[in-house]
Design a protein around this motif. Structure first.
Motif, PDB file in Angstrom:
ATOM      1  N   ASN A  39       1.636  -0.623  -0.787  1.00 36.18           N
ATOM      2  CA  ASN A  39       1.686   0.805  -0.647  1.00 36.18           C
ATOM      3  C   ASN A  39       1.436   1.609  -1.473  1.00 36.18           C
ATOM      4  N   MET A  40       1.642   1.511  -3.158  1.00 36.88           N
ATOM      5  CA  MET A  40       1.493   2.207  -4.173  1.00 36.88           C
ATOM      6  C   MET A  40      -0.016   2.365  -4.390  1.00 36.88           C
ATOM      7  N   VAL A  41      -0.823   1.159  -4.091  1.00 44.74           N
ATOM      8  CA  VAL A  41      -2.234   1.128  -4.208  1.00 44.74           C
ATOM      9  C   VAL A  41      -2.909   2.181  -3.580  1.00 44.74           C
ATOM     10  N   VAL A  42      -2.283   2.113  -2.029  1.00 44.32           N
ATOM     11  CA  VAL A  42      -2.773   3.223  -1.099  1.00 44.32           C
ATOM     12  C   VAL A  42      -2.276   4.571  -1.525  1.00 44.32           C
ATOM     13  N   ILE A  43      -1.370   4.814  -2.071  1.00 43.42           N
ATOM     14  CA  ILE A  43      -0.862   6.201  -2.620  1.00 43.42           C
ATOM     15  C   ILE A  43      -1.779   6.607  -3.896  1.00 43.42           C
ATOM     16  N   TRP A  69     -14.391  10.162  -0.879  1.00 42.39           N
ATOM     17  CA  TRP A  69     -13.781   9.075  -0.210  1.00 42.39           C
ATOM     18  C   TRP A  69     -13.666   7.927  -1.270  1.00 42.39           C
ATOM     19  N   VAL A  70     -12.517   7.144  -1.373  1.00 45.37           N
ATOM     20  CA  VAL A  70     -11.966   6.011  -2.407  1.00 45.37           C
ATOM     21  C   VAL A  70     -11.917   5.124  -1.390  1.00 45.37           C
ATOM     22  N   ASP A  71     -12.653   3.933  -1.944  1.00 44.27           N
ATOM     23  CA  ASP A  71     -12.539   2.538  -1.409  1.00 44.27           C
ATOM     24  C   ASP A  71     -11.506   1.749  -2.106  1.00 44.27           C
ATOM     25  N   ILE A  72     -10.866   1.119  -1.384  1.00 44.70           N
ATOM     26  CA  ILE A  72      -9.493   0.100  -1.756  1.00 44.70           C
ATOM     27  C   ILE A  72      -9.802  -1.197  -1.982  1.00 44.70           C
ATOM     28  N   ASP A  73     -10.052  -1.905  -2.941  1.00 49.29           N
ATOM     29  CA  ASP A  73     -10.236  -3.103  -3.260  1.00 49.29           C
ATOM     30  C   ASP A  73      -9.069  -4.049  -2.651  1.00 49.29           C
ATOM     31  N   ALA A  74      -9.564  -5.073  -1.898  1.00 50.28           N
ATOM     32  CA  ALA A  74      -8.297  -6.071  -1.415  1.00 50.28           C
ATOM     33  C   ALA A  74      -7.698  -6.791  -2.469  1.00 50.28           C
ATOM     34  N   SER A  75      -8.283  -6.900  -3.608  1.00 52.70           N
ATOM     35  CA  SER A  75      -7.905  -7.711  -4.744  1.00 52.70           C
ATOM     36  C   SER A  75      -6.655  -6.674  -5.671  1.00 52.70           C
TER      37      SER A  75
END
Length: 347
Positions: free
Chosen positions: A323-327, A339-345
């Motif tokens: 959740n904090m990665v998304v925040i 736009w910000v991509d979110i790395d699964a790792s």
């Protein structure tokens, strides 16, 4: 936290939401708390302390959690979990290394409407989910004279509406629809007040499952509340109306039956004299109590070896990290206007 196998001792750290909900959900009497201390160290020295429930401002969470797990205590920590994902990972790693049970205070996983929407979507009732909308507008902070705790107005201390409300929505989206792969966001302070934190947000998100969606909310919107949680799929649509979940398809609209395990007593508001700030009033209806009681019940089951239902499953510190990665990504997108991509790792 009483159990049929004896009592588990709990320490609640925090005097705001900790008193309004945590203490009541742990079934402690309002004036029957045996110890009132100003130091977690002193509280941990008391005999019979098994659990620490952290309900303080988010910028204080890490030090308290690290102290509790170092002492071998099981921990429930409020959301937003940390100042950022780096702190969140430190807490998760420490709790795992200590071998303690760790849960996150996203209690609305257990709320009737949210839990039933998740089950309905996961059951394939609307086909393959494609679009999602999560909206909430309310006038809680619209009046600039509405009192707030100092930390809540300060972005550096983890204050703001994204953390207070958006963290719940992020958790709901992850549980119901999948992990985030990217966001484009705006954070705003709409009410004319001196604060560095946000009272409103708009987020366009994309998930690993291919779902696209919008989560938007303002706590500074005059007028009647606007609430919508809606998922559009290839064969139908599901949405929430209070505690009722409905689906719509070519045959019309249908009410999804509420299973017995998601039927709760009526909300139990906290004592009115504890309602001091606008932040307190967020919890004035008592809708948090039943879901939080279920969350603590899940903790008790884990600690006593009782069977633990996996639907709804309580959030752990691993969810806190995710959740904090998304925040963090939302905040970066708002700063950079990109736009910000979110790395699964990163999770």
């Amino acid at each position: 936290m009483g159990t049929q196998r004896g009592a588990l001792g709990a320490v609640v750290v925090g005097t705001g939401f900790g008193c309004l909900t945590h203490v009541r959900a742990l079934q402690a009497a309002r004036f029957g708390i045996p110890h009132a201390l100003v130091s977690l160290t002193d509280a941990l020295a008391l005999p019979g302390v098994d659990v620490v429930s952290v309900a303080t401002p988010p910028h204080t969470h890490m030090d308290l959690v690290l102290e509790a797990v170092a002492a071998g205590r099981h921990v429930v920590c409020e959301k937003p979990f940390a100042a950022d994902a780096a702190q969140a990972r430190r807490m998760e790693e420490a709790a795992d290394a200590a071998g303690v049970v760790h849960l996150l205070g996203t209690e609305f996983r257990f709320a009737t409407g949210q839990a039933l929407l998740t089950r309905t979507v996961r059951a394939g009732s609307i086909g393959e989910p494609k679009l999602a909308t999560f909206l909430l507008d309310m006038p809680l902070l619209a009046d600039p004279a509405a009192e707030l705790p100092d930390w809540w107005s300060d972005a550096e201390q983890g204050g703001g509406w994204l953390g207070a409300h958006g963290s719940h929505v992020i958790d709901q989206i992850r549980v119901t629809l999948g992990e985030f792969t990217g966001v484009s966001a705006t954070l705003a302070t709409v009410a004319p007040r001196a604060m560095t934190a946000d009272d409103s947000y708009v987020v366009h998100f994309r998930l690993a499952t291919g779902v696209e969606g919008i989560m938007a909310s303002s706590a500074a919107a005059w007028g009647p509340p606007l609430v919508a949680a809606r998922v559009v799929g290839t064969t139908g649509t599901a949405w929430v109306e209070g505690d009722v979940v409905r689906t719509g398809d070519r045959h019309g609209s249908h009410v999804v039956p509420t299973p017995p395990d998601l039927v709760y007593p009526a909300p139990d508001p906290p004592p009115a004299d504890l309602m001091v700030t606008a932040y307190d009033l967020m919890h004035a209806t008592g809708i948090d109590l039943a879901p939080y009681t279920r969350l603590f019940g899940s903790l008790r089951a884990r600690l006593t070896g009782q069977p633990l239902p996996d639907d709804p499953a309580p959030a752990t510190f691993a969810d806190g990290v995710a959740n904090m990665v998304v925040i963090d990504a939302i905040r970066q997108s708002a700063r950079d206007r990109a736009w910000v991509d979110i790395d699964a790792s990163a999770r």
